[in-house]
Design a protein around this motif. Structure first.
Motif, PDB file in Angstrom:
ATOM      1  N   ILE A  80      11.980  49.115  16.233  1.00 31.97           N
ATOM      2  CA  ILE A  80      10.887  48.888  15.624  1.00 31.97           C
ATOM      3  C   ILE A  80      10.303  47.085  15.372  1.00 31.97           C
ATOM      4  CG2 ILE A  80       9.867  49.082  13.568  1.00 31.97           C
ATOM      5  CD1 ILE A  80      11.659  51.279  13.150  1.00 31.97           C
ATOM      6  N   THR A  81       8.711  47.384  15.793  1.00 36.65           N
ATOM      7  CA  THR A  81       8.194  45.827  15.472  1.00 36.65           C
ATOM      8  C   THR A  81       7.440  46.096  15.195  1.00 36.65           C
ATOM      9  OG1 THR A  81       6.550  46.517  17.073  1.00 36.65           O
ATOM     10  CG2 THR A  81       8.063  46.219  18.014  1.00 36.65           C
ATOM     11  N   ALA A  82       6.810  46.167  13.651  1.00 38.86           N
ATOM     12  CA  ALA A  82       6.259  46.406  12.415  1.00 38.86           C
ATOM     13  C   ALA A  82       5.934  47.454  11.648  1.00 38.86           C
ATOM     14  CB  ALA A  82       4.526  45.862  12.729  1.00 38.86           C
ATOM     15  N   ALA A  83       5.620  47.317  10.529  1.00 36.88           N
ATOM     16  CA  ALA A  83       5.201  48.573   9.816  1.00 36.88           C
ATOM     17  C   ALA A  83       3.980  47.899   8.124  1.00 36.88           C
ATOM     18  CB  ALA A  83       6.742  49.184   9.064  1.00 36.88           C
ATOM     19  N   GLU A  84       3.514  49.227   8.327  1.00 37.66           N
ATOM     20  CA  GLU A  84       3.066  48.885   7.013  1.00 37.66           C
ATOM     21  C   GLU A  84       2.593  49.836   6.076  1.00 37.66           C
ATOM     22  OE1 GLU A  84      -0.604  45.809   6.459  1.00 37.66           O
ATOM     23  OE2 GLU A  84      -1.260  47.406   7.694  1.00 37.66           O
ATOM     24  N   PHE A  85       2.131  50.310   4.724  1.00 40.09           N
ATOM     25  CA  PHE A  85       1.502  50.979   4.251  1.00 40.09           C
ATOM     26  C   PHE A  85      -0.224  51.124   4.378  1.00 40.09           C
ATOM     27  CE2 PHE A  85       5.397  50.953   1.263  1.00 40.09           C
ATOM     28  CZ  PHE A  85       5.586  52.489   1.339  1.00 40.09           C
ATOM     29  N   HIS A  86      -0.545  52.574   3.929  1.00 39.61           N
ATOM     30  CA  HIS A  86      -1.671  52.635   4.291  1.00 39.61           C
ATOM     31  C   HIS A  86      -2.733  51.934   2.426  1.00 39.61           C
ATOM     32  CE1 HIS A  86      -5.619  55.271   3.661  1.00 39.61           C
ATOM     33  NE2 HIS A  86      -5.255  55.365   5.076  1.00 39.61           N
ATOM     34  N   PRO A  87      -3.538  51.903   2.817  1.00 41.83           N
ATOM     35  CA  PRO A  87      -3.813  50.661   1.498  1.00 41.83           C
ATOM     36  C   PRO A  87      -4.700  51.312   0.385  1.00 41.83           C
ATOM     37  CG  PRO A  87      -5.711  51.076   3.953  1.00 41.83           C
ATOM     38  CD  PRO A  87      -4.341  51.158   3.610  1.00 41.83           C
ATOM     39  N   ASN A  88      -4.586  52.566   1.140  1.00 40.32           N
ATOM     40  CA  ASN A  88      -5.088  53.438  -0.343  1.00 40.32           C
ATOM     41  C   ASN A  88      -4.124  55.267  -0.748  1.00 40.32           C
ATOM     42  OD1 ASN A  88      -7.547  52.029  -0.107  1.00 40.32           O
ATOM     43  ND2 ASN A  88      -8.001  53.992   1.261  1.00 40.32           N
ATOM     44  N   VAL A  91       0.466  45.576  13.438  1.00 43.17           N
ATOM     45  CA  VAL A  91       0.040  47.088  12.997  1.00 43.17           C
ATOM     46  C   VAL A  91      -1.186  46.322  12.337  1.00 43.17           C
ATOM     47  CG1 VAL A  91       1.747  47.859  12.523  1.00 43.17           C
ATOM     48  CG2 VAL A  91      -0.173  48.477  13.054  1.00 43.17           C
ATOM     49  N   LYS A  92      -2.152  46.663  11.609  1.00 46.70           N
ATOM     50  CA  LYS A  92      -2.658  46.395  10.273  1.00 46.70           C
ATOM     51  C   LYS A  92      -4.214  47.086   9.710  1.00 46.70           C
ATOM     52  CE  LYS A  92      -0.939  41.904   9.192  1.00 46.70           C
ATOM     53  NZ  LYS A  92      -1.847  40.639   9.908  1.00 46.70           N
ATOM     54  N   PHE A  93      -3.588  47.991   8.962  1.00 41.48           N
ATOM     55  CA  PHE A  93      -4.704  49.392   8.590  1.00 41.48           C
ATOM     56  C   PHE A  93      -6.446  48.475   8.224  1.00 41.48           C
ATOM     57  CE2 PHE A  93      -1.307  51.772   7.825  1.00 41.48           C
ATOM     58  CZ  PHE A  93      -1.382  53.180   8.320  1.00 41.48           C
ATOM     59  N   SER A  94      -6.663  49.138   7.858  1.00 40.50           N
ATOM     60  CA  SER A  94      -8.462  48.359   7.895  1.00 40.50           C
ATOM     61  C   SER A  94      -8.740  48.405   6.298  1.00 40.50           C
ATOM     62  CB  SER A  94      -9.934  48.725   8.412  1.00 40.50           C
ATOM     63  OG  SER A  94      -9.627  49.753   8.273  1.00 40.50           O
TER      64      SER A  94
END
Length: 427
Positions: free
Chosen positions: A209-217, A271-274
């Motif tokens: 795993i290299t990156a992780a992010e929650f959805h903004p909404n 990785v980045k969500f808009s």
């Protein structure tokens, strides 16, 4: 505008808005966090945005030693994330193993007139206390305090590479090479393992795993990227352990570009969500890709960051630069994306007008109020006057971390030893 960042070999930057107060946090290799605050606009010159000055500095992490594994744990800050705005400011900071929740608060009054102790803190002789005083608050010079509120430790076997605060404002995730954990911000002694890709036999390990992010909404949705170039979107409503993803985003490899380095350069470093939550952006070694969450088969946009380095992959492999992890970021309305490169270059891609520009962050050409000139890299043949040869690029000068103001066209880029803040030219 240029603000030097002290001994910042690895910095991370993040912005948060509370009314008109804008804070920018940076972390360095020595475990220190420096927070900058944007000064209010001048009433005499309303077109001039306020400059950034140091707001607070504190030591977030200290070097530790894991006696069970005989490993030294560096104090270096890996990630900083602000919590959603509140009456006070809160941020999460992490090194390789331990995550800490900090409260950043202001104090401009102090109590005076205690009954049992003097103003300097010494306790009074009770025999001399003959009257009862009511303590009062007196004005004092503004003091910014950073106090640790929670310490989240002992949950990761491998180095933490990501933390992301959930939109529910109650939980956050932390990811290392093989696992992702879900934490409650109020509970420090336990977390829930929501992704585990560790095989029973470590010899069968094929990706990390290299990156992780929650959805903004959507508080139930998160993504994580891997070293094989895949992005998996998971829904926590489906099961407690998200070992089966809801969607997998992966672009088929072009057979014409297949080489020894293909797997290395396809590894996703960020990785980045808009902000809208409709798209997500990924950064691999050579490109930035924009994905529509409704289409898994291929990205809707691909931007080449430094394609001219494809012929240099062998030397970049030998000096380990091919393993550099570049971050990327969106502007406030998701119309422009930005990422770093070598020679202290950073790239901006306008998604609306399909335009791109290369700019350089250096002390020589970044005097206050000066205008940055676009830079171009020559790949061969006759080099024009303003171009720089690809053979002249300095690979020790690199911009790995970038941040964009949530409301205005103000950006922050971190080089090896400096933090540069640029703003859009105002007429």
């Amino acid at each position: 505008m240029c603000d030097p960042l002290l001994v910042s070999v690895h910095s991370s930057a993040h912005t948060q808005a509370e009314n008109t107060t804008i804070l920018l946090a940076t972390g360095d290799k020595g475990g220190r966090v420096v927070i900058f605050q944007q000064e209010p606009e001048s009433k005499n010159q309303p077109q001039c945005r306020g400059e950034y000055n140091v707001y607070s500095t504190f030591q977030s992490h200290e070097p530790e030693f894991d006696y069970l594994k005989s490993l030294e744990i560096e104090e270096k800050i890996n990630k900083i994330r602000w919590l959603p705005q509140n009456a006070a400011q809160f941020l999460l900071s992490t090194n390789d193993k331990t995550i800490k929740l900090w409260k950043i608060s202001e104090r401009d009054k102090r109590p005076e007139g205690y009954n049992l102790k003097e103003e300097d803190g010494r306790y009074r002789d009770l025999n001399t206390v003959t009257t009862l005083r009511v303590p009062i608050f007196r004005p004092m010079d503004l003091m910014v305090e950073a106090s640790p509120r929670r310490v989240f430790a002992n949950a990761h076997t491998y180095h933490i590479n990501s933390i992301s605060v959930n939109s529910d404002c109650e939980t956050y995730l932390s990811a290392d090479d093989l696992r992702i954990n879900l934490w409650n911000l109020e509970i420090t002694d336990r977390s829930f393992n929501i992704v585990d890709i560790k095989p029973a036999n470590m010899e069968e390990l094929t990706e990390v795993i290299t990156a992780a992010e929650f959805h903004p909404n959507q508080c139930n949705t998160f993504v994580y990227s891997s070293s094989k170039g895949t992005i998996r979107l998971c829904d926590m409503r489906a099961s407690a352990l998200c070992d089966k993803h809801a969607k997998q985003f992966e672009e088929p490899e072009d057979p014409n570009n297949r080489s020894f380095f293909s797997e290395i350069i396809s590894s996703i470093s960020d990785v980045k969500f808009s902000h809208s939550g409709r798209y997500m952006m990924t950064r691999d070694y050579l490109s930035v890709k924009i994905w529509d969450l409704n289409m898994e088969s291929r990205p809707v946009e691909t931007y080449q960051v430094h394609e001219y380095l494809r012929s240099k992959l062998c030397s970049l492999y030998e000096n380990d630069c091919i393993f550099d992890k570049f971050e990327c970021c969106w502007n406030g309305n998701d119309s422009v994306v930005m990422t770093g490169s070598y020679n202290n270059f950073f790239r901006m891609f306008d998604r609306v007008y399909r335009q791109d520009v290369t700019l350089e962050a250096s002390r020589e050409n970044s005097k206050p109020r000066s205008v940055l000139k676009p830079r171009k890299v020559s790949t061969g043949g006759k080099r024009k006057k303003d171009e720089i040869s690809v053979d002249s690029l300095d690979f020790n000068k690199k911009i790995l971390h970038t941040a964009w103001h949530p409301l205005d066209n103000i950006i922050a880029v971190a080089t090896t030893n400096n933090l540069y803040i640029f703003q859009e030219k105002l007429n």
